[in-house]
Design a protein around this motif. Structure first.
Motif, PDB file in Angstrom:
ATOM      1  N   SER A 131       0.821  -1.213   0.000  1.00  0.00           N
ATOM      2  CA  SER A 131       0.000   0.000   0.000  1.00  0.00           C
ATOM      3  C   SER A 131       0.854   1.263   0.000  1.00  0.00           C
ATOM      4  O   SER A 131       1.918   1.308   0.619  1.00  0.00           O
ATOM      5  CB  SER A 131      -0.908   0.017   1.237  1.00  0.00           C
ATOM      6  N   THR A 132       0.350   2.277  -0.678  1.00  0.00           N
ATOM      7  CA  THR A 132       1.032   3.574  -0.730  1.00  0.00           C
ATOM      8  C   THR A 132       0.572   4.436   0.440  1.00  0.00           C
ATOM      9  O   THR A 132      -0.633   4.564   0.684  1.00  0.00           O
ATOM     10  CB  THR A 132       0.663   4.330  -2.029  1.00  0.00           C
ATOM     11  N   TYR A 133       1.525   5.029   1.136  1.00  0.00           N
ATOM     12  CA  TYR A 133       1.218   6.010   2.172  1.00  0.00           C
ATOM     13  C   TYR A 133       1.881   7.301   1.726  1.00  0.00           C
ATOM     14  O   TYR A 133       3.050   7.553   1.997  1.00  0.00           O
ATOM     15  CB  TYR A 133       1.734   5.516   3.526  1.00  0.00           C
ATOM     16  N   THR A 134       1.125   8.106   0.991  1.00  0.00           N
ATOM     17  CA  THR A 134       1.730   9.249   0.291  1.00  0.00           C
ATOM     18  C   THR A 134       2.227  10.336   1.241  1.00  0.00           C
ATOM     19  O   THR A 134       3.153  11.062   0.904  1.00  0.00           O
ATOM     20  CB  THR A 134       0.721   9.898  -0.685  1.00  0.00           C
ATOM     21  N   LEU A 135       1.591  10.430   2.410  1.00  0.00           N
ATOM     22  CA  LEU A 135       1.926  11.522   3.327  1.00  0.00           C
ATOM     23  C   LEU A 135       3.418  11.543   3.666  1.00  0.00           C
ATOM     24  O   LEU A 135       4.027  12.603   3.780  1.00  0.00           O
ATOM     25  CB  LEU A 135       1.092  11.379   4.606  1.00  0.00           C
ATOM     26  N   ILE A 136       4.010  10.370   3.847  1.00  0.00           N
ATOM     27  CA  ILE A 136       5.447  10.342   4.116  1.00  0.00           C
ATOM     28  C   ILE A 136       6.201   9.612   3.003  1.00  0.00           C
ATOM     29  O   ILE A 136       7.396   9.366   3.122  1.00  0.00           O
ATOM     30  CB  ILE A 136       5.786   9.753   5.494  1.00  0.00           C
ATOM     31  N   GLY A 137       5.472   9.276   1.915  1.00  0.00           N
ATOM     32  CA  GLY A 137       6.148   8.768   0.722  1.00  0.00           C
ATOM     33  C   GLY A 137       6.724   7.379   0.852  1.00  0.00           C
ATOM     34  O   GLY A 137       7.861   7.138   0.445  1.00  0.00           O
ATOM     35  N   LEU A 138       5.946   6.443   1.379  1.00  0.00           N
ATOM     36  CA  LEU A 138       6.460   5.074   1.412  1.00  0.00           C
ATOM     37  C   LEU A 138       5.440   4.096   0.840  1.00  0.00           C
ATOM     38  O   LEU A 138       4.247   4.382   0.761  1.00  0.00           O
ATOM     39  CB  LEU A 138       6.877   4.670   2.833  1.00  0.00           C
ATOM     40  N   GLY A 139       5.959   2.936   0.442  1.00  0.00           N
ATOM     41  CA  GLY A 139       5.114   1.882  -0.110  1.00  0.00           C
ATOM     42  C   GLY A 139       4.644   2.212  -1.520  1.00  0.00           C
ATOM     43  O   GLY A 139       4.998   3.254  -2.090  1.00  0.00           O
ATOM     44  N   GLY A 140       3.863   1.292  -2.089  1.00  0.00           N
ATOM     45  CA  GLY A 140       3.298   1.497  -3.418  1.00  0.00           C
ATOM     46  C   GLY A 140       4.354   1.732  -4.469  1.00  0.00           C
ATOM     47  O   GLY A 140       5.457   1.195  -4.392  1.00  0.00           O
ATOM     48  N   HIS A 141       4.021   2.554  -5.465  1.00  0.00           N
ATOM     49  CA  HIS A 141       4.970   2.893  -6.520  1.00  0.00           C
ATOM     50  C   HIS A 141       5.715   4.161  -6.100  1.00  0.00           C
ATOM     51  O   HIS A 141       5.158   5.258  -6.150  1.00  0.00           O
ATOM     52  CB  HIS A 141       4.236   3.108  -7.845  1.00  0.00           C
ATOM     53  N   GLU A 142       6.923   3.987  -5.625  1.00  0.00           N
ATOM     54  CA  GLU A 142       7.785   5.100  -5.203  1.00  0.00           C
ATOM     55  C   GLU A 142       7.126   5.998  -4.157  1.00  0.00           C
ATOM     56  O   GLU A 142       7.414   7.193  -4.073  1.00  0.00           O
ATOM     57  CB  GLU A 142       8.223   5.925  -6.429  1.00  0.00           C
ATOM     58  N   GLY A 143       6.219   5.428  -3.385  1.00  0.00           N
ATOM     59  CA  GLY A 143       5.627   6.169  -2.277  1.00  0.00           C
ATOM     60  C   GLY A 143       4.721   7.317  -2.678  1.00  0.00           C
ATOM     61  O   GLY A 143       4.421   8.184  -1.862  1.00  0.00           O
ATOM     62  N   ARG A 144       4.261   7.309  -3.910  1.00  0.00           N
ATOM     63  CA  ARG A 144       3.477   8.468  -4.390  1.00  0.00           C
ATOM     64  C   ARG A 144       2.332   8.015  -5.286  1.00  0.00           C
ATOM     65  O   ARG A 144       2.237   6.856  -5.662  1.00  0.00           O
ATOM     66  CB  ARG A 144       4.401   9.422  -5.160  1.00  0.00           C
ATOM     67  N   LYS A 145       1.483   9.004  -5.655  1.00  0.00           N
ATOM     68  CA  LYS A 145       0.429   8.709  -6.614  1.00  0.00           C
ATOM     69  C   LYS A 145       1.059   8.526  -7.996  1.00  0.00           C
ATOM     70  O   LYS A 145       2.176   9.006  -8.239  1.00  0.00           O
ATOM     71  CB  LYS A 145      -0.606   9.838  -6.618  1.00  0.00           C
ATOM     72  N   LEU A 146       0.343   7.859  -8.883  1.00  0.00           N
ATOM     73  CA  LEU A 146       0.892   7.585 -10.212  1.00  0.00           C
ATOM     74  C   LEU A 146       0.985   8.866 -11.036  1.00  0.00           C
ATOM     75  O   LEU A 146       0.151   9.756 -10.924  1.00  0.00           O
ATOM     76  CB  LEU A 146       0.013   6.571 -10.951  1.00  0.00           C
ATOM     77  N   ALA A 147       2.045   8.924 -11.841  1.00  0.00           N
ATOM     78  CA  ALA A 147       2.263  10.082 -12.709  1.00  0.00           C
ATOM     79  C   ALA A 147       2.343   9.607 -14.151  1.00  0.00           C
ATOM     80  O   ALA A 147       2.637   8.433 -14.423  1.00  0.00           O
ATOM     81  CB  ALA A 147       3.548  10.790 -12.308  1.00  0.00           C
ATOM     82  N   GLY A 149       3.550   8.532 -17.540  1.00  0.00           N
ATOM     83  CA  GLY A 149       4.815   7.926 -17.953  1.00  0.00           C
ATOM     84  C   GLY A 149       5.321   6.830 -17.031  1.00  0.00           C
ATOM     85  O   GLY A 149       6.290   6.144 -17.354  1.00  0.00           O
ATOM     86  N   ASP A 150       4.664   6.643 -15.883  1.00  0.00           N
ATOM     87  CA  ASP A 150       5.084   5.542 -14.997  1.00  0.00           C
ATOM     88  C   ASP A 150       4.858   4.198 -15.684  1.00  0.00           C
ATOM     89  O   ASP A 150       3.952   4.058 -16.510  1.00  0.00           O
ATOM     90  CB  ASP A 150       4.245   5.544 -13.699  1.00  0.00           C
ATOM     91  N   VAL A 151       5.678   3.220 -15.313  1.00  0.00           N
ATOM     92  CA  VAL A 151       5.482   1.847 -15.774  1.00  0.00           C
ATOM     93  C   VAL A 151       5.406   0.972 -14.534  1.00  0.00           C
ATOM     94  O   VAL A 151       6.280   1.026 -13.676  1.00  0.00           O
ATOM     95  CB  VAL A 151       6.631   1.393 -16.701  1.00  0.00           C
ATOM     96  N   LEU A 152       4.339   0.193 -14.420  1.00  0.00           N
ATOM     97  CA  LEU A 152       4.142  -0.668 -13.249  1.00  0.00           C
ATOM     98  C   LEU A 152       4.358  -2.119 -13.646  1.00  0.00           C
ATOM     99  O   LEU A 152       3.730  -2.608 -14.600  1.00  0.00           O
ATOM    100  CB  LEU A 152       2.715  -0.525 -12.720  1.00  0.00           C
ATOM    101  N   ALA A 153       5.229  -2.805 -12.937  1.00  0.00           N
ATOM    102  CA  ALA A 153       5.437  -4.230 -13.193  1.00  0.00           C
ATOM    103  C   ALA A 153       4.236  -5.017 -12.675  1.00  0.00           C
ATOM    104  O   ALA A 153       3.593  -4.622 -11.703  1.00  0.00           O
ATOM    105  CB  ALA A 153       6.709  -4.694 -12.508  1.00  0.00           C
ATOM    106  N   LEU A 154       3.926  -6.126 -13.342  1.00  0.00           N
ATOM    107  CA  LEU A 154       2.830  -6.985 -12.897  1.00  0.00           C
ATOM    108  C   LEU A 154       3.374  -8.331 -12.459  1.00  0.00           C
ATOM    109  O   LEU A 154       4.420  -8.776 -12.943  1.00  0.00           O
ATOM    110  CB  LEU A 154       1.825  -7.193 -14.044  1.00  0.00           C
ATOM    111  N   GLY A 155       2.658  -8.984 -11.552  1.00  0.00           N
ATOM    112  CA  GLY A 155       3.033 -10.322 -11.125  1.00  0.00           C
ATOM    113  C   GLY A 155       2.547 -11.356 -12.125  1.00  0.00           C
ATOM    114  O   GLY A 155       1.876 -11.033 -13.111  1.00  0.00           O
TER     115      GLY A 155
END
Lengths: 323, 77
Positions: A131-147, A149-155
């Motif tokens: 899970s992303t916790y954006t307030l302090i920038g951890l977890g998820g994709h680089e700790g932030r909301k998606l921007a 040009g991002d590329v997300l790997a899939l399982g």
């Protein structure tokens, strides 16, 4: 290549799972899907574990391009999802192939669409969760909301139910005038009797300050009982000696703007905390929008636990229907 | 005639900042894609853009007023 290309991140799309639980006592909120029911259904529809990471959009959905064959499902708030400009049915498994583009239009009901992809979003786990916790920038994709040009790997995708669809009676309805059940307590002794009654009778309107941390409401003023300032508490009548804020708890800084704490909650502090939304009803806030109206109804612990069991039974029916 | 609808609930602003001029005034001509205001929700500001080129005939929402999803903010002609 097993990934998803983010052409447009939308307003606030994050990678979430069921949450980073067990660390609340050291000040780490769980984060995770704000509407856990819709999130679980999305994963079940694509053959994932319910705890697999998926995407949570807010109001304005993302534009995503797939790069291989997958099964996806869109649940939660209805934001007019399309695949290559064709309508995507909600609460249904939908096969996609390389080059397919998923987009969203204007949100019609709810606030947060969920997008699950077979195989799950493969971001690194942090403290046992994606899970992303954006307030302090951890977890998820680089700790932030998606921007853009991002590329997300899939399982790796397992076997998905083919053309699975959630039975209509198991799909939640999202209203704009909602009732949530709450257990009154913790610091409710700070309110006058009239103020507590007023809290329960006021139609509260959700302000623009309503996000994953909490939903700020407006609609009335609550008066506090006169007191001598205790040692350790702030001077404002809305201050108490610091306490842990439960998830779903309602604090009333100033007495006129209740804040309901949600997945990315502040875990403790010194604001008077007068009630706690029951766990079964927290999902309602996940799909409530700024401008919607909320009524609180007081319940006891027994009713809260019954509601949680009822929610479990509902999920069992979903699991059965989609297995 | 084209409407500019808000894709978001929140608060509408006519100016980029309190001490700046309004993006557009009624009667001004606008290009498609031009920013005509901001919608604030969840501590973020999203630009509201003209859906077509033309003249901004009228704002239907006041500065700093609340808007709901799909509500028409301005009318173009």
């Amino acid at each position: 290549m097993s990934s998803v290309k983010v052409h447009n991140g939308g307003l606030s799309t994050t990678v979430q799972d069921l949450g980073r639980t067990g660390l609340y006592a050291i000040g780490m909120p769980p984060s995770g899907a704000m509407d856990q029911y819709s999130f679980r259904v999305a994963n079940l529809l694509v053959g994932n574990e319910e705890s697999a990471a998926a995407l949570e959009a807010t109001y304005i959905g993302p534009t995503l391009e797939f790069t291989d064959e997958r099964v996806i499902a869109v649940t939660g708030g209805d934001a007019a999802a399309t695949l290559n400009d064709e309508t995507v049915p909600m609460w249904t498994s939908v096969p996609v192939k390389a080059g397919d583009v998923l987009s969203f239009g204007m949100i019609a009901t709810g606030a947060r669409p969920y997008i699950a992809i077979s195989g799950g979003v493969d971001v690194p786990e942090y403290l046992g969760s994606r899970s992303t916790y954006t307030l302090i920038g951890l977890g998820g994709h680089e700790g932030r909301k998606l921007a853009d040009g991002d590329v997300l790997a899939l399982g790796e995708a397992g076997a998905a139910p083919s053309n699975g669809a959630l039975p209509a009676d198991l799909a939640p309805q999202f209203g704009t005038d909602v009732e949530v059940r709450a257990v009154v307590g913790l610091c409710s002794y700070r309110l006058t009797e009239e103020a507590l009654a007023s809290f329960l009778n006021t139609p509260w309107r959700i302000t623009k300050d309503a996000d994953r941390v909490g939903y700020r409401l407006r609609g009335g003023t609550l008066d506090f009982v006169e007191r001598e300032q205790p040692f350790g508490a702030g001077s404002d009548p809305a201050n108490v000696v610091d306490l842990g804020y439960p998830l779903g708890s309602v604090q009333v800084p100033g007495g006129d703007e209740p804040i309901v704490l949600l997945g990315d909650a502040v875990t403790g502090g010194g604001y008077v905390t007068i009630a706690t939304v029951i766990s079964a009803d927290r999902d309602i806030f996940g799909q409530a929008r700024s401008g919607d109206v909320v009524h609180f109804r007081e319940v006891g612990i027994e009713e809260a636990l019954d509601a949680r069991r009822e929610q479990q039974r509902r999920l069992d029916r979903v699991r059965e229907a989609l297995s | 005639m084209a409407n500019i609808d808000s894709p978001l609930p929140g608060v509408f602003y006519r100016r980029p900042a309190p001490d700046k001029d309004e993006y557009v005034r009624e009667g001004d001509s606008v290009e498609e894609g031009q920013t005509i205001g901001l919608i604030e929700v969840m501590k973020s500001f999203t630009e509201l853009k003209a859906t077509a080129s033309g003249t901004l005939k009228e704002f239907l929402v006041d500065n700093e007023a609340e808007v709901s999803v799909g509500q028409t903010v301005a009318v173009l002609e």
